[in-house]
Design an enzyme around this catalytic site. Structure first.
Site, short mmCIF file in Angstrom:
data_model
loop_
_atom_site.label_atom_id
_atom_site.label_comp_id
_atom_site.label_asym_id
_atom_site.label_seq_id
_atom_site.Cartn_x
_atom_site.Cartn_y
_atom_site.Cartn_z
N GLU A 86 4.85 34.94 121.62
CA GLU A 86 4.72 35.84 122.91
C GLU A 86 5.45 35.13 123.94
OE1 GLU A 86 0.47 36.55 122.24
OE2 GLU A 86 0.85 38.63 122.56
N GLU A 92 -2.62 36.64 114.79
CA GLU A 92 -3.83 36.94 115.48
C GLU A 92 -4.74 37.53 114.64
OE1 GLU A 92 -1.10 37.02 117.03
OE2 GLU A 92 -0.99 36.30 119.15
C1 3H9 Z 1 -3.55 33.79 120.15
O1 3H9 Z 1 -2.28 33.24 120.13
C2 3H9 Z 1 -4.03 34.86 120.81
C3 3H9 Z 1 -2.70 35.63 122.13
O2 3H9 Z 1 -2.20 36.44 121.22
C4 3H9 Z 1 -3.40 36.05 123.08
C5 3H9 Z 1 -4.24 35.13 124.03
C6 3H9 Z 1 -4.53 36.09 125.34
N1 3H9 Z 1 -5.50 26.33 118.79
O3 3H9 Z 1 -3.54 23.58 110.74
P1 3H9 Z 1 -3.44 22.17 110.72
C7 3H9 Z 1 -5.44 22.68 115.31
S1 3H9 Z 1 -4.48 33.43 118.76
C8 3H9 Z 1 -6.38 25.19 118.67
O4 3H9 Z 1 -4.15 21.27 110.02
P2 3H9 Z 1 -0.74 22.43 109.63
C9 3H9 Z 1 -6.25 22.46 113.90
O5 3H9 Z 1 -7.62 22.89 114.34
C10 3H9 Z 1 -3.76 31.83 117.99
N2 3H9 Z 1 -6.13 24.08 117.89
O6 3H9 Z 1 -1.95 21.91 110.58
C11 3H9 Z 1 -6.02 21.06 113.62
O7 3H9 Z 1 -7.16 20.08 114.27
P3 3H9 Z 1 -7.52 19.09 113.69
C12 3H9 Z 1 -2.65 32.34 117.27
C13 3H9 Z 1 -5.41 24.31 116.67
O8 3H9 Z 1 0.51 21.74 109.96
C14 3H9 Z 1 -4.33 20.65 113.98
O9 3H9 Z 1 -4.40 21.73 115.14
N3 3H9 Z 1 -2.04 31.28 116.53
C15 3H9 Z 1 -4.38 25.82 117.00
O10 3H9 Z 1 -1.02 22.63 108.40
C16 3H9 Z 1 -3.75 20.80 112.95
O11 3H9 Z 1 -3.67 22.06 112.26
C17 3H9 Z 1 -2.60 30.83 115.08
O12 3H9 Z 1 -3.55 31.72 114.97
C18 3H9 Z 1 -4.63 26.60 117.85
N4 3H9 Z 1 -3.87 27.67 118.01
O13 3H9 Z 1 -0.51 24.01 110.12
C19 3H9 Z 1 -1.94 29.43 114.47
N5 3H9 Z 1 -3.91 25.56 115.75
O14 3H9 Z 1 -6.40 18.12 113.19
C20 3H9 Z 1 -3.25 28.73 113.89
C21 3H9 Z 1 -3.90 24.64 115.05
O15 3H9 Z 1 -8.35 18.40 114.69
N6 3H9 Z 1 -2.71 27.56 113.41
N7 3H9 Z 1 -5.01 23.86 115.66
O16 3H9 Z 1 -8.41 19.44 112.29
C22 3H9 Z 1 -2.13 27.52 112.25
O17 3H9 Z 1 -1.60 28.38 111.50
C23 3H9 Z 1 -1.55 26.12 111.70
O18 3H9 Z 1 -2.56 25.18 112.45
C24 3H9 Z 1 -0.23 25.59 112.02
C25 3H9 Z 1 0.00 24.14 111.47
C26 3H9 Z 1 0.55 26.49 111.18
C27 3H9 Z 1 0.36 25.64 113.34
#
Ligand code: 3H9
Length: 697
Positions: free
Chosen positions: A105, A125
């Protein structure tokens, strides 16, 4: 300048850099840093174009999920992205890794987007029970049109850079991995070509084209099947539709309202609990982070049946060669033919090329002798549940396997310590419990024996990651975490039918809760003979396992889907369970034999007896240290048994139901139904007494 966002001028390009590991999530510090950097860039007379780029492994991966559920802090993301879009200097986003959710976004609020070819973009999301809440539902359809935006937003699937370019989400894709350099070149091009500020909000051709289209209603219909029980996918459609019916600013307001509805829904809380739980389980309590891990470069599997074959596919899929040993040539041939057929089916669906099918098959060595396990790094035994046979196998493995090989059993119930006792190296013995179909189900329940070494524990957790499973480490007891709870549910489900419910009534209560299938449909899928054999083993071991109408089915050869008849019947080629009058008669007959007069059973009683019994058992599992944390149980159930992720897993759900309500029901059934499964767990009593929840542990 903020610690996590910096502003620097390079030539006549103002570079805004985010550096907030691990995934540059848009926490409050990043949002305020971005706002300050943007202001600085606007004021910097030497900067003709502003470039947004990220350090580390990825572009911004979204809002900071850890902030959800807490009071919102300024600047909010919707305001931030609007300020970006309103910049009067052209803004370029340079994307590597994944631009997700609020990250995409933010990129959409920039005026141009360039990415490296390995990058991916998406609005996931919905997987967190939300919808894109910073303009994603309004800006994306302006670039892609309604259908593609709806697809991306309601599935949350990522799109690769090349496809995103074709869809109009990106303006350019470049090879290379130096994102800073790629961004600089593109920003210079914007200057050189005099490209103007171009705001997505002002792009309306696709909006005009799809206005009044019936695609929104089509999606709502599709979602009734695809997203049964879910809240946010339907809200996503409403939000995207607003982009077509309302002016931009009003569309943004509508998006905000719908986003807040999702934010407040219990499904959001459940899905976010699952998201973090899935990551948290990899951190095993008491296992130091720096524990050495054994490299698994080759695997041996004993048994080419459904389980063995499925397990083999996991390794072959990631390029690890597998030797499969069977006792007889025809069993081996049959097993390999099934693996080939599975791959050929994937090829037919376009998921694999024929060449990939051949490459994968070539990684499998069929064999009739354990001698071929001499050099493998890990052996997984996947024969049926019989302790004597398993011990014999492990004694043989002890003879042939090299020192340091990991010896694992795929047992789903049996004592790992007893299996290990058949070897002279119990420290190398561990359980690796896969779930059927083993090439599909994401859970790997790794079971530590009392002598399993830390190195072996860490290694099997690493193996789970390597083969793209969610590994959960659990302790050794009958059925471990998953099946121990399942068997309590199974016993209650059987008794409920004994007492007067129909199998389909029991199953419906479970599917209404959100399970993909009920207890009895699941028995048919796994094979009625599996449970039958387990009960027989326990009877042989002297345990008091009462007679059951399910045993009668097994004895009649009604083994489930594989014989087209089990608790239900199945049409040729169909997996749809159809209630069978013959089974109803068999149940009636069984009731007569047992002297049971059937009674009316309510859905509420079914829910309590099938699910509360699991919670009570889960509490005992925690008390005994079989599971380290409630979230380990939640993840086992979400990934191994299809507990609805939007309810956060059984223990998270129990907290929402109220532990006092659950304990009261447990006590009631303890006095009415009886049995050790209704003996209230001391932990449950303690938590209720202290006014606490599983989440407080
Ligand atoms: C949003 O954006 C809402 C908006 O539209 C509007 C708002 C108003 N936040 O998965 P991994 C941490 S909703 C905080 O093992 P990978 C995760 O917990 C969001 N922490 O790595 C982990 O921590 P730890 C929309 C986050 O390489 C570490 O990062 N976005 C977040 O296998 C590594 O993650 C999503 O839904 C976060 N957003 O995969 C994306 N993301 O090491 C969600 C990750 O302490 N994330 N962490 O256990 C993912 O899909 C995967 O993490 C990603 C990396 C593909 C990015």
């Amino acid at each position: 300048m903020s610690e996590v966002v910096s502003y620097n001028r390079e030539g006549n390009i103002g570079v805004i850099t985010v550096n907030y590991p691990p995934v540059n999530a848009l926490g409050q510090a990043v949002r305020s840093g971005l706002l300050a950097a943007l202001e600085q860039g606007q004021k910097d007379a030497g900067a003709k174009v502003l470039l947004l780029v990220c350090e580390g492994r990825t572009f911004i991966a979204g809002a900071d999920i850890r902030e959800f559920g807490k009071p919102m802090q300024e600047p909010t993301l919707p305001n931030l992205v609007n300020t970006f879009e309103n910049s009067d200097k052209p803004l370029v986003a340079a994307i590597h890794g994944t631009a997700l959710g609020g990250g995409l976004e933010t990129a959409l609020s920039c005026h141009y987007r360039v990415a490296v070819s390995s990058a991916k973009v998406g609005l996931p999301e919905v997987k967190l029970g939300l919808l894109p809440g910073a303009g994603g539902t309004q800006r994306l359809p302006r670039l892609t049109g309604a259908r593609k935006a709806l697809e991306m937003i309601t599935t949350g699937e990522f799109v690769g850079a090349k496809d995103a370019l074709a869809l109009g989400i990106l303006d350019a894709v470049e090879d290379g991995d130096d994102i800073h350099a790629v961004g600089m070149v593109y920003a210079q091009k914007v200057i050189d070509e005099g490209k103007p500020v171009r705001r997505v909000r002002d792009i309306t051709d696709k909006i005009e084209a799809d206005k009044g289209s019936d695609v929104f209603d089509q999606f709502r219909e599709e979602l009734k099947k695809r997203a049964r029980g879910l809240f946010s996918p339907f809200k996503c459609v409403d939000a995207v539709e607003a982009a077509f019916n309302l002016p931009f600013d009003e569309g943004m307001k509508r998006e905000r309202e719908l986003f807040m509805e999702c934010m407040e829904s219990p499904q959001r809380a459940g899905l976010i609990h699952s998201f973090f739980g899935e990551r948290e389980v990899s951190k095993v309590k008491g296992l130091p982070k720096d524990t050495p891990v054994r490299d698994v470069k080759s695997v041996g599997i004993i048994g080419a049946g459904t389980m063995g074959g499925g397990i083999a596919m996991n390794f072959v899929n990631v390029g690890i060669p597998v030797t499969i040993v069977e006792v007889k040539q025809d069993a081996l041939d049959k097993g390999l033919a099934i693996i080939r057929r599975n791959y050929e089916n994937s090829a037919k669906k376009g998921k694999l090329t024929q060449e990939q099918v051949e490459q994968r098959m070539a990684l499998i060595t069929p064999s009739l002798t354990y001698d071929d396990f001499r050099d493998v790094d890990l052996v997984i035994e996947a024969v049926f549940e019989n302790m004597a046979i398993k011990k014999e196998i492990f004694a043989k493995l002890d003879e042939v396997c090299k020192p340091g090989a990991i010896l694992a059993s795929n047992t789903s119930t049996l004592d790992i310590d007893e299996i290990a006792s058949a070897t002279r190296r119990p420290e190398d013995v561990v359980g690796m419990h896969f779930f059927s179909p083993a090439n599909v189900m994401k859970l790997l329940e790794n079971v530590r024996g009392s002598k399993t070494s830390d190195e072996v524990k860490a290694s099997v957790m690493a193996v789970a990651k390597k083969i793209k499973k969610v590994g959960v480490m659990v302790g050794n007891c009958y059925g471990f975490v998953g099946n121990r709870m399942l068997h309590k549910r199974g016993t209650e489900a059987m008794s409920l039918v004994d007492e007067g419910a129909t199998p389909q009534q029991v199953d419906k209560v479970l599917t209404d809760l959100g399970f993909p299938m009920g207890q009895f449909a699941m028995s048919d899928l796994a094979g009625i003979d599996v449970g039958y054999r387990i009960r027989e083993e326990r009877r042989k071991a002297g345990q008091d396992i009462p007679a059951s109408w399910l045993d009668k089915l097994a004895e009649q050869g009604r083994l489930g889907q594989k014989t087209q008849a089990g608790v239900y019947k199945y049409e040729e080629g169909s997996r749809k369970p159809v209630p069978d009058p013959e089974v109803e008669q068999l149940i009636e007959q069984f009731r007569k034999e047992q002297g049971i007069t059937p009674r009316e059973i309510t859905d509420q009683e079914i829910l309590e007896r099938c699910v509360y019994v699991m919670i009570n058992e889960g509490a005992k599992i925690l008390e005994e240290g079989i599971a380290d944390r409630p979230l380990d149980i939640d993840i086992v159930w979400i990934y191994g048994y299809g507990f609805p992720a939007y309810r956060g897993g059984p223990m998270f759900w129990a907290d929402q139901e109220g532990l006092d309500t659950i304990l009261a029901a447990v006590k009631k059934y303890h006095s009415t139904v009886g049995g050790e499964q209704w003996e209230p767990a001391a932990l449950l009593e303690r938590l209720v007494g202290e006014g606490k929840t599983f989440g407080d542990l």
